[in-house]
Design an enzyme around this catalytic site. Structure first.
Site, short mmCIF file in Angstrom:
data_model
loop_
_atom_site.label_atom_id
_atom_site.label_comp_id
_atom_site.label_asym_id
_atom_site.label_seq_id
_atom_site.Cartn_x
_atom_site.Cartn_y
_atom_site.Cartn_z
N LYS A 47 24.05 41.74 25.95
CA LYS A 47 24.37 42.87 26.83
C LYS A 47 23.74 44.12 26.25
O LYS A 47 23.61 44.24 25.04
CB LYS A 47 25.90 43.06 26.88
CG LYS A 47 26.39 43.86 28.05
CD LYS A 47 26.66 43.00 29.25
CE LYS A 47 27.11 43.82 30.44
NZ LYS A 47 27.46 42.99 31.58
N GLY A 80 40.60 44.85 47.46
CA GLY A 80 39.23 45.32 47.20
C GLY A 80 38.27 44.66 48.18
O GLY A 80 38.10 43.43 48.16
N GLY A 94 34.88 45.40 48.80
CA GLY A 94 33.51 45.84 48.56
C GLY A 94 32.53 44.72 48.83
O GLY A 94 32.76 43.87 49.69
N HIS A 95 31.44 44.71 48.07
CA HIS A 95 30.39 43.72 48.29
C HIS A 95 30.94 42.29 48.26
O HIS A 95 30.64 41.47 49.10
CB HIS A 95 29.30 43.85 47.22
CG HIS A 95 28.50 45.09 47.39
ND1 HIS A 95 28.81 46.28 46.75
CD2 HIS A 95 27.41 45.34 48.13
CE1 HIS A 95 27.93 47.19 47.10
NE2 HIS A 95 27.07 46.66 47.93
N GLY A 123 34.46 41.32 47.90
CA GLY A 123 35.75 41.12 48.59
C GLY A 123 35.60 40.91 50.08
O GLY A 123 36.23 40.03 50.67
P1 NAD Z 1 32.28 47.05 44.88
O1 NAD Z 1 32.20 48.35 44.16
O2 NAD Z 1 31.28 46.77 45.96
O3 NAD Z 1 33.72 46.89 45.55
C1 NAD Z 1 34.92 47.21 44.92
C2 NAD Z 1 35.88 47.64 46.02
O4 NAD Z 1 37.18 47.80 45.42
C3 NAD Z 1 35.51 48.97 46.68
O5 NAD Z 1 35.55 48.84 48.09
C4 NAD Z 1 36.59 49.93 46.17
O6 NAD Z 1 36.90 50.97 47.11
C5 NAD Z 1 37.75 48.98 45.97
N1 NAD Z 1 38.78 49.44 45.03
C6 NAD Z 1 38.64 50.15 43.89
N2 NAD Z 1 39.84 50.33 43.31
C7 NAD Z 1 40.76 49.74 44.10
C8 NAD Z 1 42.16 49.58 44.03
N3 NAD Z 1 42.88 50.10 43.04
N4 NAD Z 1 42.77 48.88 45.02
C9 NAD Z 1 42.06 48.36 46.05
N5 NAD Z 1 40.72 48.49 46.17
C10 NAD Z 1 40.09 49.17 45.21
O7 NAD Z 1 32.26 45.91 43.77
P2 NAD Z 1 31.95 44.37 43.95
O8 NAD Z 1 30.52 44.14 43.65
O9 NAD Z 1 32.49 43.89 45.26
O10 NAD Z 1 32.79 43.74 42.75
C11 NAD Z 1 34.20 43.56 42.84
C12 NAD Z 1 34.73 43.03 41.52
O11 NAD Z 1 34.10 41.80 41.20
C13 NAD Z 1 34.47 43.94 40.32
O12 NAD Z 1 35.54 43.81 39.41
C14 NAD Z 1 33.21 43.35 39.70
O13 NAD Z 1 33.11 43.63 38.32
C15 NAD Z 1 33.46 41.87 39.93
N6 NAD Z 1 32.22 41.10 39.96
C16 NAD Z 1 31.24 41.36 40.87
C17 NAD Z 1 30.08 40.60 40.89
C18 NAD Z 1 28.99 40.85 41.91
O14 NAD Z 1 28.11 40.00 42.04
N7 NAD Z 1 29.00 41.97 42.62
C19 NAD Z 1 29.91 39.55 39.96
C20 NAD Z 1 30.94 39.28 39.04
C21 NAD Z 1 32.09 40.06 39.07
#
Ligand code: NAD
EC number: 1.4.1.9
Length: 357
Positions: free
Chosen positions: A90, A188, A190-191, A193
């Site tokens: 990392k 959550g 986001g991308h 969820g």
């Molecule tokens: P993202 O930023 O696109 O989405 C996160 C969402 O969570 C946002 O819509 C945000 O408004 C919401 N959020 C933040 N705090 C919140 C709370 N207290 N309650 C409810 N909603 C809340 O991120 P993502 O890419 O969708 O990733 C989501 C999680 O998965 C993160 O923890 C990330 O580390 C993990 N993750 C993502 C990937 C990936 O490929 N994107 C890979 C491994 C792990």
């Protein structure tokens, strides 16, 4: 002399509590661009160390070092358990991603990655945009997840793996992976969820959704006929499955006793605040899908895709997350252990086997 002695003693890294078995720790400085970074290579037994680059305004270099050591070790476990022929590493850049980042800074970082001759392979992480990685890629070939090297956004593959993990968890608890009629709380949107919610909806689940960003909630209500709850209550609603896809440390001494679901299986990183929270879930009879096992689809897509490979292999390996979780759950039950401890053991067993081969 005394002061110097003292400062050397206090900055010693070899007795750092997170030092573990790290192979290389490189402190990077580039005065022309202001780059200050730490690249931590934890373990290259299985292959070159793959792990993202994080840009974060750490208060001091000691915090940056702690983060780099912890995160790189985590990547060794994640890559091992995902069956990838890659070690763990990392990089952290000490900078405010909103103010301090520049093309020149990212290019300087790329030059330092290049110097490591492929021992460390970098990719996007928190605070790094696709454009930043393009700048890095102008200086080094040891980068993944750029336009030229892969499939782009990893989150659809993360979501696919999480969906497969939810099915494997459901099968373990209910004897069938059928999700129709199950109530699922997705926290959550986001991308990852939102895409998990889509697959759950298509599989016939009833959705309860929450996000601190109101438009994301409205989108899920529209698309999936979901019911909305306050994000702070997502874990305590009447549901069969709780799917954390927001931020980490959501499973803690306050929330675990309030969970109604029989399964916790979601994408968020570092869901357990402490190991005791995993034990508490087990005591309450709640099945927990270890976060780094279920959310490995993204790293699988970054690791295995090449510009012209398509995504067949990536999808196969990502779908196999369901089988890995089934193995973890069965072994945890047999050994009276927790799924997260078994996941760690399985990752370590693969490393030990490779070391002795
Ligand atoms: P993202 O930023 O696109 O989405 C996160 C969402 O969570 C946002 O819509 C945000 O408004 C919401 N959020 C933040 N705090 C919140 C709370 N207290 N309650 C409810 N909603 C809340 O991120 P993502 O890419 O969708 O990733 C989501 C999680 O998965 C993160 O923890 C990330 O580390 C993990 N993750 C993502 C990937 C990936 O490929 N994107 C890979 C491994 C792990």
């Amino acid at each position: 002399m005394n002061a110097l002695h003292k400062s050397v003693h206090h900055s010693a890294v070899f007795d750092h509590p997170e030092m573990g078995d790290h192979e290389d720790i490189v402190f990077v400085q580039d005065k022309a661009t202001g780059l200050k970074a730490i690249i931590a290579v934890h373990d290259t037994t299985l292959g070159p160390a793959l792990g993202g680059c994080r840009v974060w305004p750490y208060e001091n270099p000691a915090d940056a070092l702690t983060d780099a050591l912890r995160l790189s070790r985590g990547m060794t476990y994640k890559n091992s358990l995902a069956g990838l022929d890659l070690g763990g590493g990392k990089a952290v850049i000490i900078a405010d991603p909103r103010k301090d980042k520049s093309e020149a800074l990212m290019e300087a970082f790329g030059r330092h990655v290049e110097r490591l001759s492929g021992t460390y392979i970098t990719a996007e992480d928190v605070g790094v945009s696709p454009d930043d990685m393009e700048a890095v890629a102008r200086q080094t070939a040891h980068v993944r997840g750029t336009k030229a090297t892969g499939l782009g956004d990893p989150s659809p593959y993360t979501a696919l793996g999480v969906f497969e993990g939810i099915k494997a968890s459901t099968k373990f608890v209910y004897g069938s992976s059928d999700l129709s009629g199950k109530t699922v709380s997705v926290q959550g949107l986001g991308h990852v969820g939102h895409d998990v919610a889509r697959q759950l909806h298509e599989a016939g689940a009833r959705l309860i959704v929450s996000d601190i960003h109101a438009p994301a909630v409205l989108r899920a209500i529209d698309a999936f006929g979901a019911t909305a709850v306050d994000p702070a209550e997502a874990h305590m609603v009447e549901a069969d499955i709780f799917v954390p896809c927001a931020l980490g440390a959501g499973l803690n001494a306050r929330t675990v006793p309030q969970i109604q679901a029989k399964i916790v299986a979601g994408a968020a990183n570092n869901q357990l605040q402490t190991p005791a929270d995993g034990e508490a879930l087990k005591k309450r009879g709640i099945l927990y899908a270890p976060d780094y096992a279920i959310n490995a689809g993204g790293v699988i897509s970054i690791a295995l895709a090449t510009a012209d490979s398509g995504d067949k292999l990536v999808r196969e390996k990502t779908i196999a997350i369901g089988e890995t979780l089934a193995t973890i759950f069965e072994r945890a039950a047999r050994e009276g252990s927790t799924p997260e401890r078994v996941a760690d053991t399985m990752a370590e067993e693969r490393l030990a086997k490779a070391k002795s081969a």
